[in-house]
Design a protein around this motif. Structure first.
Motif, PDB file in Angstrom:
ATOM      1  N   LYS A 170      44.296  34.500  64.961  1.00 44.40           N
ATOM      2  CA  LYS A 170      44.611  35.639  65.832  1.00 44.40           C
ATOM      3  C   LYS A 170      46.067  36.055  65.716  1.00 44.40           C
ATOM      4  O   LYS A 170      46.925  35.253  65.377  1.00 44.40           O
ATOM      5  CB  LYS A 170      44.308  35.256  67.287  1.00 44.40           C
ATOM      6  CG  LYS A 170      42.832  35.060  67.549  1.00 44.40           C
ATOM      7  CD  LYS A 170      42.536  34.745  68.991  1.00 44.40           C
ATOM      8  CE  LYS A 170      42.723  33.303  69.332  1.00 44.40           C
ATOM      9  NZ  LYS A 170      42.031  32.889  70.560  1.00 44.40           N
ATOM     10  N   ASP A 201      40.092  34.599  75.144  1.00 40.45           N
ATOM     11  CA  ASP A 201      38.819  34.090  75.687  1.00 40.45           C
ATOM     12  C   ASP A 201      37.739  35.168  75.598  1.00 40.45           C
ATOM     13  O   ASP A 201      36.576  34.887  75.295  1.00 40.45           O
ATOM     14  CB  ASP A 201      39.015  33.633  77.138  1.00 40.45           C
ATOM     15  CG  ASP A 201      40.130  32.598  77.272  1.00 40.45           C
ATOM     16  OD1 ASP A 201      40.256  31.754  76.365  1.00 40.45           O
ATOM     17  OD2 ASP A 201      40.882  32.650  78.260  1.00 40.45           O
ATOM     18  N   ALA A 215      48.218  47.389  69.545  1.00 39.74           N
ATOM     19  CA  ALA A 215      47.507  47.094  70.808  1.00 39.74           C
ATOM     20  C   ALA A 215      48.302  46.010  71.540  1.00 39.74           C
ATOM     21  O   ALA A 215      47.779  44.930  71.827  1.00 39.74           O
ATOM     22  CB  ALA A 215      46.085  46.643  70.513  1.00 39.74           C
ATOM     23  N   ALA A 263      46.384  45.432  64.143  1.00 40.92           N
ATOM     24  CA  ALA A 263      46.730  46.096  65.400  1.00 40.92           C
ATOM     25  C   ALA A 263      48.248  46.288  65.373  1.00 40.92           C
ATOM     26  O   ALA A 263      48.977  45.751  66.200  1.00 40.92           O
ATOM     27  CB  ALA A 263      46.289  45.262  66.585  1.00 40.92           C
ATOM     28  N   LEU A 273      37.705  37.575  73.384  1.00 35.65           N
ATOM     29  CA  LEU A 273      37.340  37.690  71.960  1.00 35.65           C
ATOM     30  C   LEU A 273      36.313  36.622  71.580  1.00 35.65           C
ATOM     31  O   LEU A 273      35.316  36.914  70.893  1.00 35.65           O
ATOM     32  CB  LEU A 273      38.593  37.554  71.075  1.00 35.65           C
ATOM     33  CG  LEU A 273      38.315  37.515  69.576  1.00 35.65           C
ATOM     34  CD1 LEU A 273      37.716  38.828  69.079  1.00 35.65           C
ATOM     35  CD2 LEU A 273      39.580  37.175  68.784  1.00 35.65           C
TER      36      LEU A 273
HETATM   37  N1  LIG Z   1      51.079  41.782  70.004  1.00 33.69           N
HETATM   38  C1  LIG Z   1      49.758  41.791  69.839  1.00 33.69           C
HETATM   39  N2  LIG Z   1      49.138  42.862  69.287  1.00 33.69           N
HETATM   40  C2  LIG Z   1      47.811  42.881  69.140  1.00 33.69           C
HETATM   41  N3  LIG Z   1      46.997  41.866  69.486  1.00 33.69           N
HETATM   42  C3  LIG Z   1      47.555  40.777  70.024  1.00 33.69           C
HETATM   43  C4  LIG Z   1      48.951  40.675  70.226  1.00 33.69           C
HETATM   44  N4  LIG Z   1      49.200  39.468  70.790  1.00 33.69           N
HETATM   45  C5  LIG Z   1      48.014  38.846  70.935  1.00 33.69           C
HETATM   46  N5  LIG Z   1      47.026  39.635  70.470  1.00 33.69           N
HETATM   47  C6  LIG Z   1      45.592  39.327  70.488  1.00 33.69           C
HETATM   48  O1  LIG Z   1      45.268  38.887  71.800  1.00 33.69           O
HETATM   49  C7  LIG Z   1      44.437  37.728  71.750  1.00 33.69           C
HETATM   50  C8  LIG Z   1      45.209  36.543  72.356  1.00 33.69           C
HETATM   51  O2  LIG Z   1      44.437  35.390  72.270  1.00 33.69           O
HETATM   52  P1  LIG Z   1      45.007  33.962  72.698  1.00 33.69           P
HETATM   53  O3  LIG Z   1      46.344  33.738  72.119  1.00 33.69           O
HETATM   54  O4  LIG Z   1      43.938  32.991  72.395  1.00 33.69           O
HETATM   55  O5  LIG Z   1      45.188  34.131  74.262  1.00 33.69           O
HETATM   56  P2  LIG Z   1      44.479  33.410  75.488  1.00 33.69           P
HETATM   57  O6  LIG Z   1      44.431  31.944  75.144  1.00 33.69           O
HETATM   58  O7  LIG Z   1      45.378  33.678  76.644  1.00 33.69           O
HETATM   59  O8  LIG Z   1      43.130  33.988  75.646  1.00 33.69           O
HETATM   60  C9  LIG Z   1      44.075  37.545  70.296  1.00 33.69           C
HETATM   61  O9  LIG Z   1      42.898  38.243  69.999  1.00 33.69           O
HETATM   62  C10 LIG Z   1      45.254  38.187  69.549  1.00 33.69           C
HETATM   63  O10 LIG Z   1      44.901  38.657  68.275  1.00 33.69           O
END
Ligand SMILES: Nc1ncnc2c1ncn2[C@@H]1O[C@H](COP(=O)(O)OP(=O)(O)O)[C@@H](O)[C@H]1O
Ligand SMILES: NC(=O)C1=CN([C@@H]2O[C@H](COP(=O)(O)OP(=O)(O)OC[C@H]3O[C@@H](n4cnc5c(N)ncnc54)[C@H](O)[C@@H]3O)[C@@H](O)[C@H]2O)[C@@H](O)CC1
Length: 314
Positions: free
Chosen positions: A224, A258, A248, A242, A260
């Motif tokens: 990710k 979570d 995003a 992204a 995702l």
């Molecule tokens: N700056 C960003 N731009 C785009 N997507 C992001 C960015 N930062 C995190 N993400 C996305 O957000 C999600 C974060 O997941 P994760 O780190 O496992 O967080 P959590 O454990 O809090 O659910 C992932 O899908 C990641 O690809």
């Protein structure tokens, strides 16, 4: 020489695969089981469950320990609940082949129950040190038609895998691992070290690292980040960007990963193959964030999905 990675964009085939047959009943769209941790830690699994349901799994059940039953029951409606106290309980539940996609990790914890659930999900309860072998019904660990059950492993499940080589060895090609950079470094320290030392283009290095990880695990690996890299054991790879015009940034919020994991699990329940589920889940996840825009928190991601699906003509 590995093939160039696919840049994920909406293709007619991807959109078509999301269409629901007008004749099918709920079991025709699969039944996802998301395993939760104990009381006070159930939010992450509930986010995953909501994501799996919104993306079209016909049924979604949360598997919770007795200590968390009341907490979870008070928070869910369309999502169902089953008590799953230990590995034996999960093994018994998995005798039902209609439960065709599992998700372990979000809020699961790292205790003995979590290890036993992971072992049961991978069909290896009997030979993990310290875990008594349960009476294994025939077909456990297997999905419909004898293929291994699809399993998404995220968050705490990845941390457990890092400390249990026997469980890591039980991974298979219907597993999807969804690490963030920290979890990736925990699970593949040598690969992450090379990645950190790399002098070439950062995305190319992440691609190499994710391919190496997928080959070692024998599973799909989805690394990710703003550029999410997805790789299969055979070297196929895809990138979900992204960044720049597709940025995003509001996805950087607790619990978005979570959701995702839930999206990918829901698509696996619907019958998508693991690579297709990972690609489509990552793509829809960022589409939801872009559609919702500023102020997004994790709960908003599944709720943004209907509008995104409608905009695709579904
Ligand atoms: N700056 C960003 N731009 C785009 N997507 C992001 C960015 N930062 C995190 N993400 C996305 O957000 C999600 C974060 O997941 P994760 O780190 O496992 O967080 P959590 O454990 O809090 O659910 C992932 O899908 C990641 O690809
Ligand atoms: N609402 C909820 O209930 C939430 C529960 N969560 C759960 O909390 C538990 C711990 O998960 P966390 O991911 O917070 O913590 P982790 O236990 O994975 O550790 C995070 C550590 O990894 C490091 N790291 C390196 N690269 C990172 C990256 N790209 N993204 C995130 N961390 C990175 C961080 O600096 C931090 O020290 C899991 O069970 C998870 O599912 C989180 O998903 C957040 C939301």
């Amino acid at each position: 020489m590995p093939r160039a990675p696919r840049q994920i964009t909406a293709t007619p085939a991807m959109i078509d695969a999301l269409r629901k047959s007008p004749e099918a009943h709920k079991f025709g769209h699969g039944h996802a089981l998301i395993l939760s941790g104990g009381a006070g830690r159930t939010g992450a699994a509930r986010l995953s469950a909501r994501g799996a349901l919104r993306i079209g799994a016909g049924l979604v059940t949360l598997g919770v320990p007795g200590s968390a039953q009341l907490e979870v029951a008070a928070q869910i409606t369309a999502v169902m609940l089953r008590r799953v106290d230990d590995g034996n309980a999960l093994t018994a539940l998995l005798a039902d082949a209609r439960l065709n996609a599992l998700c372990l990790g979000p809020g699961l914890g790292l205790d003995g129950r979590a290890v036993a659930l992971l072992a049961a999900a991978l069909g290896r309860s009997g030979d993990i040190e310290g875990i008594p072998p349960p009476p294994t019904p025939r077909g456990v660990g297997a999905g419909v038609g004898g293929a291994p059950r699809a399993v998404v492993l995220d968050a705490d499940a990845l941390t457990i895998l890092a400390g249990h080589p026997a469980l890591f060895a039980a991974l298979h090609d219907r597993c999807v691992l969804t690490p963030h950079a920290g979890e990736f470094a925990r699970l593949f320290p040598d690969i992450a070290e090379k990645l950190n030392a790399a002098t070439k283009d950062a995305l190319a290095s992440r691609l190499d690292a994710t391919r190496a990880a997928a080959a070692r695990a024998g599973s799909i690996v989805l690394l990710k980040g703003p550029e999410t890299v997805i790789a299969a054991p055979d070297g196929r790879a895809a990138i979900n960007s992204a960044t720049q015009g597709l940025a995003a940034p509001w996805l950087a919020t607790a619990g978005s990963g979570d959701v995702l994991a839930g999206f990918v699990t829901g698509l696996l329940a619907r019958g998508f193959n693991p690579m297709q589920a990972a690609e489509t889940g990552a793509w829809l996840h960022t589409e939801c964030a872009r559609s919702f825009g500023p102020g997004l928190i994790a709960e908003d991601i599944p709720e943004a999905l209907p509008e995104v699906l409608r905009s695709l003509g579904l």
